[in-house]
Design an enzyme around this catalytic site. Structure first.
Site, PDB file in Angstrom:
ATOM      1  N   LYS A  41       0.813  -1.218   0.000  1.00  0.00           N
ATOM      2  CA  LYS A  41       0.000   0.000   0.000  1.00  0.00           C
ATOM      3  C   LYS A  41       0.848   1.271   0.000  1.00  0.00           C
ATOM      4  O   LYS A  41       0.332   2.361  -0.264  1.00  0.00           O
ATOM      5  CB  LYS A  41      -0.943   0.010   1.210  1.00  0.00           C
ATOM      6  CG  LYS A  41      -2.100  -0.967   1.081  1.00  0.00           C
ATOM      7  CD  LYS A  41      -3.037  -0.878   2.281  1.00  0.00           C
ATOM      8  CE  LYS A  41      -4.215  -1.830   2.138  1.00  0.00           C
ATOM      9  NZ  LYS A  41      -5.135  -1.759   3.306  1.00  0.00           N
TER      10      LYS A  41
ATOM     11  N   ASP B 108      -6.868 -11.561   8.549  1.00  0.00           N
ATOM     12  CA  ASP B 108      -6.997 -10.144   8.199  1.00  0.00           C
ATOM     13  C   ASP B 108      -8.460  -9.722   8.155  1.00  0.00           C
ATOM     14  O   ASP B 108      -8.862  -8.701   8.756  1.00  0.00           O
ATOM     15  CB  ASP B 108      -6.325  -9.898   6.837  1.00  0.00           C
ATOM     16  CG  ASP B 108      -6.366  -8.438   6.416  1.00  0.00           C
ATOM     17  OD1 ASP B 108      -6.337  -7.562   7.304  1.00  0.00           O
ATOM     18  OD2 ASP B 108      -6.418  -8.178   5.200  1.00  0.00           O
TER      19      ASP B 108
END
Length: 518
Positions: free
Chosen positions: A378, A458
């Protein structure tokens, strides 16, 4: 008759008073009864190195073979063997059998013959592995004692060398096991186990300590007991302080002198590492420690020091890698307005799932260390896309999905096992079990197991976490979602493990809470 009475009286004293390890075993092999009597009479008060003789007799080579065959520990120190018994070369055949068949090269063999012509000294010395050759006619009482003295010295020294050799072999074997230890506790327990083996003692008081440096002028040195075995039940006891006042004083002397202390009934090993770490190994047995045991402990303590230092370095490196993994993950989460607690929870949730899935401790630990890197890609996503409050359009969604490939490209070139596994996780934690995920549309077991596990961890944590821009899901809604996506987004087995062990995963969430949003 008087001689016989004296001989048997002495024999009774030997058998009844001496402990099994308090005498030297001597075997006399001769078909003449008078030789037995004379040998016993001459050697009845014989003492060498504080130990008397226990004399055993055989009247034939056949009888001697039966005695020697039972001596599996090779405790018979000396054998005085006649040549001519049931055959002209019975004694010589017995010697060859003892050396070649029994492989007994420890026993000291004295050939004693009354017929030198049957076994010429030069030929016998050359062709047979004997240690001395005596004609019976030259063996006066004094020479007999001198001969036995010399033979026992040889036997004693050979056994001493053997004990050192066996002890050093055990130390080498123990050292290889130290290298495989992953924690100080495991390391210390391994020390306890091997010291008893190396010293050949069944019960002892052994304490392995790490010594902290003095932190102030008037503050005492702190001693941390890593492991301890009691001389009462030979078990580790962490409930009480095993350092009695006497032991503390002995350790204090070693620390003050910065040297190892050898005493008759205890050993205090002082050893340091290149980094200046001080360590203590305390060994005390219920009986005196001999010179060989002290010598082996010296060698062992040095090996412990090296192995201990290497273990501490590995632990520090491992902790540094863990911290680095968390820091990278937290930095990414902060940029995307998440919290650092998320990456820690994902790490521990992944570890729990990996263990339940059947992976080894080493594999599960590696996944725990690598899973915080799942979203590292990211960093390559522009802020206006990464932090957009609403839904992404198709172009933005495609750009967002590239973080999986970016993360893989960042980590895959490393040879570090944590980063290499992190590359798989970053690349595949958005792949779906049914093949509908991204970036490559992998399905089923084509997805790396670490990616499958991290995906469940996650999503489970993200759904249950409250953010400044969203509320956390209710537990029932989370469970329903995983039931719905079982076999689609997630591997069915992993979902079942999650739901069947839900409380274990909720404990992780409670242990690492998010900060309160302002």
């Amino acid at each position: 008759m008087l001689d016989d009475e004296l001989v048997f009286a002495s024999d009774e004293i030997t058998d009844s008073v001496l402990a099994p390890d308090a005498y030297w075993r001597l075997l006399v092999v001769d078909d003449e009864v008078e030789v037995h009597h004379v040998t016993r009479l001459v050697l009845q008060d014989f003492i060498f190195d504080g130990r008397a003789l226990a004399i055993e007799f055989a009247s034939s080579a056949h009888e001697a073979r039966e005695i020697l065959a039972k001596d599996t520990e090779q405790e018979i120190a000396v054998a005085m063997i006649d040549v001519v018994m049931e055959s002209a070369h019975a004694g010589l055949d017995l010697i060859r059998w003892t050396r070649d068949e029994l492989k007994n090269h420890t026993i000291r063999i004295i050939l004693r013959t009354g017929q030198p012509g049957e076994a010429p000294e030069e030929n016998v010395i050359r062709d047979y592995d004997i240690n001395d050759y005596k004609n019976k006619t030259e063996l006066t009482a004094l020479r007999l004692k001198t001969t036995v003295f010399a033979a026992l010295r040889g036997y004693r020294d050979i056994r001493l060398i053997q004990r050192h050799q066996i002890g050093l072999e055990k130390i080498i074997g123990a050292t290889s096991q130290f290298i495989e230890c992953d924690s100080l506790t495991e390391f210390a327990s391994t020390i306890l186990k091997h010291i008893s083996v190396i010293l050949n003692i069944k019960s002892s008081h052994i304490i392995c300590c790490a010594v902290a440096k003095e932190v102030g002028k008037n503050k005492p040195t702190r001693i941390k007991v890593l492991a301890e075995t009691s001389n009462v039940d030979n078990s580790t006891d962490r409930r009480s302080n095993p350092l009695t006042r006497a032991i503390e004083q002995r350790i204090a002397v070693a620390l003050e002198q910065k040297s190892t202390i050898h005493e008759k009934d205890y050993f205090v090993g002082y050893f340091t590492t290149k980094r200046g770490t001080e360590n203590i190994l305390y060994v005390e047995d219920g009986k005196p420690l001999d010179a060989v045991q002290h010598h082996l402990l010296d060698f062992f303590a040095n090996n412990i020091a090296v192995a201990h230092e290497n273990l501490k370095l590995r632990v520090e490196i491992k902790e540094s890698q863990k911290e680095l993994s968390y820091l990278i993950g937290e930095a990414v989460e902060m940029r995307s307005k998440e919290t650092g607690s998320h990456v820690k929870r994902v790490a521990y949730l992944s570890y729990c799932l990996a263990k339940l899935y059947g992976l080894s401790e080493e594999e599960a630990e590696l996944i725990k260390l690598a899973s915080p890197l799942h979203d590292v890609g990211k960093v390559g996503i522009p802020d206006h896309i990464l932090n957009k409050p609403g839904k992404h359009d198709e172009e933005e969604r495609n750009a967002m999905q590239t973080h999986a490939r970016i993360g893989f490209d960042m980590l895959a070139k490393s040879d570090n096992p944590i980063l290499k596994l992190g590359a798989h996780i970053a690349h595949e934690h958005h792949e779906n079990w049914d093949g509908s995920g991204y970036p490559r549309g992998l399905a089923g077991y084509d997805i790396h197991v670490a990616g499958r596990i991290s995906a469940v961890a996650d999503v489970f944590d993200a759904l249950g976490s409250k953010r400044c821009y969203k509320n956390s899901w209710e537990e029932a809604d989370i469970l329903a979602y995983f039931e719905q996506e079982k076999g689609k987004k997630f591997e069915p087995k992993l979902v079942e493990l999650l739901l069947d062990n839900l409380e274990e995963f909720l404990i992780v969430r409670r242990r690492y809470p998010d900060p309160v949003c302002e």
